[in-house]
Design an enzyme around this catalytic site. Sequence first.
Site, PDB file in Angstrom:
ATOM      1  N   TYR A   1       2.226  -3.627   3.874  1.00 50.11           N
ATOM      2  CA  TYR A   1       0.764  -3.235   3.298  1.00 50.11           C
ATOM      3  C   TYR A   1      -0.253  -4.889   3.756  1.00 50.11           C
ATOM      4  CZ  TYR A   1      -4.041  -4.433   2.135  1.00 50.11           C
ATOM      5  OH  TYR A   1      -5.661  -4.283   1.909  1.00 50.11           O
TER       6      TYR A   1
ATOM      7  N   THR B   1      -8.517  -8.778   3.531  1.00 54.11           N
ATOM      8  CA  THR B   1      -7.645  -8.296   2.877  1.00 54.11           C
ATOM      9  C   THR B   1      -7.564 -10.155   2.414  1.00 54.11           C
ATOM     10  OG1 THR B   1      -6.040  -8.193   0.481  1.00 54.11           O
ATOM     11  CG2 THR B   1      -5.722  -7.465   3.581  1.00 54.11           C
ATOM     12  N   ASP B   2      -7.604 -11.126   1.254  1.00 54.55           N
ATOM     13  CA  ASP B   2      -6.409 -12.138   1.056  1.00 54.55           C
ATOM     14  C   ASP B   2      -5.500 -12.184   1.571  1.00 54.55           C
ATOM     15  OD1 ASP B   2      -6.038 -10.723  -1.133  1.00 54.55           O
ATOM     16  OD2 ASP B   2      -6.939 -12.303  -2.568  1.00 54.55           O
ATOM     17  N   GLU B   3      -4.209 -10.810   1.312  1.00 59.24           N
ATOM     18  CA  GLU B   3      -3.386 -10.569   1.019  1.00 59.24           C
ATOM     19  C   GLU B   3      -2.173 -11.517   2.776  1.00 59.24           C
ATOM     20  OE1 GLU B   3      -1.935  -7.588  -0.584  1.00 59.24           O
ATOM     21  OE2 GLU B   3      -2.335  -7.604  -1.920  1.00 59.24           O
TER      22      GLU B   3
ATOM     23  N   LYS C   1      -2.534  -4.881   7.427  1.00 60.91           N
ATOM     24  CA  LYS C   1      -3.725  -5.044   7.720  1.00 60.91           C
ATOM     25  C   LYS C   1      -3.886  -6.697   8.859  1.00 60.91           C
ATOM     26  CE  LYS C   1      -6.631  -4.182   5.115  1.00 60.91           C
ATOM     27  NZ  LYS C   1      -7.923  -3.124   5.768  1.00 60.91           N
TER      28      LYS C   1
ATOM     29  N   PRO D   1       3.260  -1.386 -17.314  1.00 61.63           N
ATOM     30  CA  PRO D   1       4.180  -1.790 -17.358  1.00 61.63           C
ATOM     31  C   PRO D   1       3.789  -2.749 -16.159  1.00 61.63           C
ATOM     32  CG  PRO D   1       3.067   0.481 -15.675  1.00 61.63           C
ATOM     33  CD  PRO D   1       2.596  -0.069 -16.953  1.00 61.63           C
TER      34      PRO D   1
ATOM     35  N   ASN E   1     -10.229  -6.299  -5.832  1.00 59.81           N
ATOM     36  CA  ASN E   1     -11.415  -5.845  -6.669  1.00 59.81           C
ATOM     37  C   ASN E   1     -11.263  -4.908  -7.842  1.00 59.81           C
ATOM     38  OD1 ASN E   1     -13.663  -4.766  -3.582  1.00 59.81           O
ATOM     39  ND2 ASN E   1     -12.433  -6.726  -4.222  1.00 59.81           N
TER      40      ASN E   1
ATOM     41  N   ALA F   1      -8.031   2.651   5.235  1.00 60.97           N
ATOM     42  CA  ALA F   1      -7.039   1.808   5.238  1.00 60.97           C
ATOM     43  C   ALA F   1      -5.233   2.579   3.936  1.00 60.97           C
ATOM     44  CB  ALA F   1      -6.419   0.272   4.921  1.00 60.97           C
TER      45      ALA F   1
ATOM     46  N   PHE G   1     -12.066   3.854  -2.936  1.00 59.66           N
ATOM     47  CA  PHE G   1     -12.318   3.318  -3.970  1.00 59.66           C
ATOM     48  C   PHE G   1     -13.883   2.007  -3.200  1.00 59.66           C
ATOM     49  CE2 PHE G   1     -11.706  -1.435  -5.831  1.00 59.66           C
ATOM     50  CZ  PHE G   1     -13.055  -1.183  -7.177  1.00 59.66           C
TER      51      PHE G   1
HETATM   52  P1  NAD Z   1      -8.554   3.347  -1.021  1.00 53.09           P
HETATM   53  O1  NAD Z   1      -7.186   3.136  -0.977  1.00 53.09           O
HETATM   54  O2  NAD Z   1      -9.447   3.263  -2.361  1.00 53.09           O
HETATM   55  O3  NAD Z   1      -9.554   4.204   0.242  1.00 53.09           O
HETATM   56  C1  NAD Z   1      -9.273   3.419   1.404  1.00 53.09           C
HETATM   57  C2  NAD Z   1      -9.934   5.829   1.805  1.00 53.09           C
HETATM   58  O4  NAD Z   1      -9.306   5.422   3.261  1.00 53.09           O
HETATM   59  C3  NAD Z   1      -9.843   6.206   1.466  1.00 53.09           C
HETATM   60  O5  NAD Z   1     -10.515   6.748   0.944  1.00 53.09           O
HETATM   61  C4  NAD Z   1      -8.997   7.296   2.400  1.00 53.09           C
HETATM   62  O6  NAD Z   1      -8.957   8.359   2.364  1.00 53.09           O
HETATM   63  C5  NAD Z   1      -9.581   7.167   3.285  1.00 53.09           C
HETATM   64  N1  NAD Z   1      -8.241   7.096   4.211  1.00 53.09           N
HETATM   65  C6  NAD Z   1      -6.724   6.742   4.422  1.00 53.09           C
HETATM   66  N2  NAD Z   1      -6.493   6.392   5.720  1.00 53.09           N
HETATM   67  C7  NAD Z   1      -6.923   7.024   6.843  1.00 53.09           C
HETATM   68  C8  NAD Z   1      -7.612   7.437   8.021  1.00 53.09           C
HETATM   69  N3  NAD Z   1      -6.237   7.582   8.631  1.00 53.09           N
HETATM   70  N4  NAD Z   1      -8.325   8.305   8.663  1.00 53.09           N
HETATM   71  C9  NAD Z   1      -9.585   8.024   7.822  1.00 53.09           C
HETATM   72  N5  NAD Z   1      -9.695   7.432   6.557  1.00 53.09           N
HETATM   73  C10 NAD Z   1      -8.296   6.984   5.726  1.00 53.09           C
HETATM   74  O7  NAD Z   1      -8.236   1.463  -1.022  1.00 53.09           O
HETATM   75  P2  NAD Z   1      -9.966   0.124  -1.366  1.00 53.09           P
HETATM   76  O8  NAD Z   1      -9.408  -0.179  -2.371  1.00 53.09           O
HETATM   77  O9  NAD Z   1     -11.470   0.904  -0.685  1.00 53.09           O
HETATM   78  O10 NAD Z   1     -10.036  -0.608   0.254  1.00 53.09           O
HETATM   79  C11 NAD Z   1     -10.093   0.241   1.365  1.00 53.09           C
HETATM   80  C12 NAD Z   1      -9.978  -1.339   1.871  1.00 53.09           C
HETATM   81  O11 NAD Z   1     -10.523  -2.874   1.931  1.00 53.09           O
HETATM   82  C13 NAD Z   1      -8.765  -1.360   2.480  1.00 53.09           C
HETATM   83  O12 NAD Z   1     -10.085  -1.671   3.705  1.00 53.09           O
HETATM   84  C14 NAD Z   1      -8.089  -2.456   1.751  1.00 53.09           C
HETATM   85  O13 NAD Z   1      -7.509  -3.277   3.191  1.00 53.09           O
HETATM   86  C15 NAD Z   1     -10.089  -3.037   2.298  1.00 53.09           C
HETATM   87  N6  NAD Z   1      -9.486  -4.407   0.704  1.00 53.09           N
HETATM   88  C16 NAD Z   1      -9.376  -3.522  -0.542  1.00 53.09           C
HETATM   89  C17 NAD Z   1      -9.159  -4.610  -1.313  1.00 53.09           C
HETATM   90  C18 NAD Z   1      -8.732  -4.292  -3.373  1.00 53.09           C
HETATM   91  O14 NAD Z   1      -9.651  -5.019  -4.218  1.00 53.09           O
HETATM   92  N7  NAD Z   1      -8.700  -2.835  -3.163  1.00 53.09           N
HETATM   93  C19 NAD Z   1      -9.363  -6.058  -0.905  1.00 53.09           C
HETATM   94  C20 NAD Z   1      -9.861  -6.724  -0.469  1.00 53.09           C
HETATM   95  C21 NAD Z   1      -9.470  -5.770   1.042  1.00 53.09           C
HETATM   96  O1  DAU Z   2      -5.646  -9.024  -2.837  1.00 50.44           O
HETATM   97  C1  DAU Z   2      -6.860  -7.851  -2.258  1.00 50.44           C
HETATM   98  C2  DAU Z   2      -5.478  -6.538  -2.230  1.00 50.44           C
HETATM   99  O2  DAU Z   2      -5.650  -6.158  -3.818  1.00 50.44           O
HETATM  100  C3  DAU Z   2      -6.118  -5.695  -1.793  1.00 50.44           C
HETATM  101  O3  DAU Z   2      -5.725  -5.955  -0.382  1.00 50.44           O
HETATM  102  C4  DAU Z   2      -4.786  -3.997  -1.910  1.00 50.44           C
HETATM  103  O4  DAU Z   2      -4.978  -3.831  -1.464  1.00 50.44           O
HETATM  104  C5  DAU Z   2      -5.206  -3.683  -3.764  1.00 50.44           C
HETATM  105  O5  DAU Z   2      -4.096  -2.715  -3.860  1.00 50.44           O
HETATM  106  C6  DAU Z   2      -4.800  -5.044  -4.434  1.00 50.44           C
HETATM  107  O6  DAU Z   2      -3.431  -5.673  -4.007  1.00 50.44           O
HETATM  108  P1  DAU Z   2      -2.205  -5.987  -5.220  1.00 50.44           P
HETATM  109  O7  DAU Z   2      -0.705  -5.654  -4.552  1.00 50.44           O
HETATM  110  O8  DAU Z   2      -2.766  -7.427  -6.029  1.00 50.44           O
HETATM  111  O9  DAU Z   2      -3.212  -4.917  -6.745  1.00 50.44           O
HETATM  112  P2  DAU Z   2      -2.395  -3.752  -7.650  1.00 50.44           P
HETATM  113  O10 DAU Z   2      -2.901  -3.457  -8.097  1.00 50.44           O
HETATM  114  O11 DAU Z   2      -1.756  -3.368  -7.150  1.00 50.44           O
HETATM  115  O12 DAU Z   2      -1.348  -5.024  -8.740  1.00 50.44           O
HETATM  116  C7  DAU Z   2      -1.910  -6.267  -8.762  1.00 50.44           C
HETATM  117  C8  DAU Z   2      -1.328  -7.437  -9.860  1.00 50.44           C
HETATM  118  O13 DAU Z   2      -0.427  -5.995 -10.683  1.00 50.44           O
HETATM  119  C9  DAU Z   2       0.335  -7.522  -9.365  1.00 50.44           C
HETATM  120  O14 DAU Z   2       0.127  -9.281  -8.780  1.00 50.44           O
HETATM  121  C10 DAU Z   2       1.147  -6.369  -9.015  1.00 50.44           C
HETATM  122  C11 DAU Z   2       1.185  -6.230 -10.300  1.00 50.44           C
HETATM  123  N1  DAU Z   2       1.186  -5.070 -11.145  1.00 50.44           N
HETATM  124  C12 DAU Z   2       0.562  -4.048 -10.807  1.00 50.44           C
HETATM  125  C13 DAU Z   2       0.775  -2.966 -10.994  1.00 50.44           C
HETATM  126  C14 DAU Z   2       0.275  -1.456 -10.158  1.00 50.44           C
HETATM  127  C15 DAU Z   2       1.786  -4.728 -12.577  1.00 50.44           C
HETATM  128  O15 DAU Z   2       2.004  -5.854 -12.654  1.00 50.44           O
HETATM  129  N2  DAU Z   2       2.104  -3.257 -13.171  1.00 50.44           N
HETATM  130  C16 DAU Z   2       1.293  -2.571 -12.635  1.00 50.44           C
HETATM  131  O16 DAU Z   2       1.757  -1.279 -12.331  1.00 50.44           O
END
Ligand code: NAD
Ligand code: DAU
Length: 359
Positions: A158, A132-134, A162, A213, A188, A81, A10
């Site tokens: 997770y 991540t902030d987590e 991280k 859900p 994001n 990741a 993503f």
């Molecule tokens: P994502 O799950 O959408 O994408 C992860 C990508 O990494 C995928 O393309 C996957 O194929 C690749 N990957 C996984 N394991 C691998 C490996 N062993 N070798 C090579 N490639 C591999 O994740 P995202 O949401 O795009 O997040 C990207 C980064 O940003 C992560 O490090 C995540 O912790 C961090 N992050 C995400 C969010 C969020 O809200 N999504 C917020 C803060 C930080």
């Molecule tokens: O805060 C940054 C993080 O945000 C990233 O590091 C992670 O990679 C990313 O997945 C995300 O984690 P969250 O757990 O916050 O995201 P998620 O979209 O899974 O869930 C957002 C909130 O919504 C959380 O409080 C759980 C809730 N949720 C999620 C799902 C999938 C629901 O209530 N129902 C659902 O079906």
Amino acid sequence: MIFVTGGAGFIGSNFVLGWLAGKDEPVVNLDKLTYAGNLENLRGVEQDARHVFVRGDICDAALVTALLGTHRPRAIVHFAAESHVDRSILGPGDFVTTNVNGTFVLLEAARAYFSSLNGAERDSFRFLHVSTDEVYGSLGPQDPPFTETTAYAPNSPYSASKAASDHLVRAYRHTYGLPTLTTNCSNNYGPYQFPEKLIPLMVANALAGKPLPVYGDGKNVRDWLYVGDHCSAVRRVLQDGRLGETYNIGGWNEMSNLEVVHTLCDILDELAPASRSYRAQIAFVADRPGHDRRYAMDARKIERELGWKPAETFSTGIRKTVQWYLDHQDWVRNVQSGDYLKWVEQNYGARGTAQERAA
Ligand code: NAD
Ligand code: DAU
């Protein structure tokens, strides 16, 4: 050129597309193409000679070493990741393997590569770790937002994986002098987000007439940031961040999950009206185990030091995002493969709605 990991996911794919739209500098993109990685995200640069895609694992030390030696990047931007909290609860092993061991392999390869550099190449090399902030744990309702000095307190497999990777990056700076930068970002949303995460899942379920859900009471709070803003922050840190520093990135936009879901329903009611409001599909289901209550980021350091601020507000970003999912329903259908359906059954099958649990 720069070396990106996880650039078919993503945020990584948004980063690669944004990078190549704004600069001529080529990108080597190493991605394992797990369920979350998708080459369709990169269709816009498929024929672009500046984009070198390599399917492979960051845990493969020989591959990573060879790629660094061949392409001689000036920077590594590490997104790869396992990223989904619910998956980490049902199967933490892959999270330790990729997030901890994979980051370690990358750091070792980067250390060896960095030690081979001299002069200007050595001075300009950077290792940027995307986190991540987590890692900071969960806030109470009145607590101030997380700053870069908030103590780490990860609560899910997770976030623990991280946090471990962040600590390794810190140690490689402190011990070996590797020129590292770390970013910790809030939630994001935007194009190409896999529909297991809250926002794309709700949009896809709404349009399919399925339940929406909401875990627990829906009052958990997240700080939402448009993905393009996260990518612009990473570019700013890469360019001017101070070595060894960490930078919090956030949207100054705290919302409860229920507020987010209501907003999505209201936008869909306007853009894709059905016979009744999408809000009627909301279903409260069993909570996520160990569910963090609130995240909020204090992003003043990156603003003060590097002049970065988000460009999108939630209302502009979320409308664009919903429109993108409406315009890309084929993309959603394509990623909802057999494996995806298995995941939906595993994660949601056992939860039941509040009514079912009460019965
Ligand atoms: P994502 O799950 O959408 O994408 C992860 C990508 O990494 C995928 O393309 C996957 O194929 C690749 N990957 C996984 N394991 C691998 C490996 N062993 N070798 C090579 N490639 C591999 O994740 P995202 O949401 O795009 O997040 C990207 C980064 O940003 C992560 O490090 C995540 O912790 C961090 N992050 C995400 C969010 C969020 O809200 N999504 C917020 C803060 C930080
Ligand atoms: O805060 C940054 C993080 O945000 C990233 O590091 C992670 O990679 C990313 O997945 C995300 O984690 P969250 O757990 O916050 O995201 P998620 O979209 O899974 O869930 C957002 C909130 O919504 C959380 O409080 C759980 C809730 N949720 C999620 C799902 C999938 C629901 O209530 N129902 C659902 O079906």
